[in-house]
Write a protein that holds these residues in place. Structure first.
Motif, mmCIF file in Angstrom:
data_model
loop_
_atom_site.group_PDB
_atom_site.id
_atom_site.type_symbol
_atom_site.label_atom_id
_atom_site.label_comp_id
_atom_site.label_asym_id
_atom_site.label_seq_id
_atom_site.Cartn_x
_atom_site.Cartn_y
_atom_site.Cartn_z
ATOM 1 N N ILE A 254 0.885 -1.195 0.138
ATOM 2 C CA ILE A 254 0.051 -0.077 -0.172
ATOM 3 C C ILE A 254 0.753 1.129 0.026
ATOM 4 O O ILE A 254 0.552 2.166 -0.674
ATOM 5 C CB ILE A 254 -0.809 -0.009 1.390
ATOM 6 C CG1 ILE A 254 -1.987 -0.887 0.896
ATOM 7 C CG2 ILE A 254 -1.408 1.166 1.128
ATOM 8 C CD1 ILE A 254 -3.048 -1.140 2.171
ATOM 9 N N GLN B 295 -9.948 -3.658 3.672
ATOM 10 C CA GLN B 295 -11.300 -2.941 3.829
ATOM 11 C C GLN B 295 -12.402 -3.967 4.542
ATOM 12 O O GLN B 295 -13.036 -3.895 5.168
ATOM 13 C CB GLN B 295 -11.803 -2.174 2.585
ATOM 14 C CG GLN B 295 -10.995 -0.868 2.822
ATOM 15 C CD GLN B 295 -11.482 0.028 1.591
ATOM 16 O OE1 GLN B 295 -12.011 -0.674 0.469
ATOM 17 N NE2 GLN B 295 -11.553 1.195 1.619
ATOM 18 N N TRP C 89 -5.972 -3.191 -0.691
ATOM 19 C CA TRP C 89 -6.561 -2.155 0.021
ATOM 20 C C TRP C 89 -7.955 -2.725 0.290
ATOM 21 O O TRP C 89 -8.686 -2.565 1.244
ATOM 22 C CB TRP C 89 -6.588 -0.778 -0.703
ATOM 23 C CG TRP C 89 -7.283 0.076 -0.025
ATOM 24 C CD1 TRP C 89 -8.382 0.955 -0.471
ATOM 25 C CD2 TRP C 89 -6.960 0.771 1.234
ATOM 26 N NE1 TRP C 89 -8.917 1.782 0.316
ATOM 27 C CE2 TRP C 89 -8.165 1.685 1.560
ATOM 28 C CE3 TRP C 89 -6.075 0.551 2.335
ATOM 29 C CZ2 TRP C 89 -7.936 2.618 2.654
ATOM 30 C CZ3 TRP C 89 -6.212 1.301 3.464
ATOM 31 C CH2 TRP C 89 -7.271 2.377 3.485
#
Length: 64
Positions: A40, A55, A51
């Protein structure tokens, strides 16, 4: 940054993760977190699926 530079960065990060895991100086959880956040921070195209995965995992713990 062109495509070649991105592949070099991704390859370096992947090699770093493998070597860190093989050294067994840190646990596999730490190696996983280091690798995810490394991709990231590098801002390569591989960061987008990482990502999304983070999440999803964090959302599962936050909602559940």
């Amino acid at each position: 940054m062109n495509q070649t530079n991105l592949w070099i960065i991704d390859t370096f990060l992947a090699l770093f993760v493998v070597m860190l895991a093989r050294s067994r100086e840190v646990s596999w959880i730490q190696v996983t977190l280091i690798s995810l956040f490394g991709f990231i921070l590098a801002g390569t195209p591989f960061a987008y699926p990482v990502w999304w995965m983070l999440q999803t995992i964090i959302g599962a713990f936050a909602i559940g």
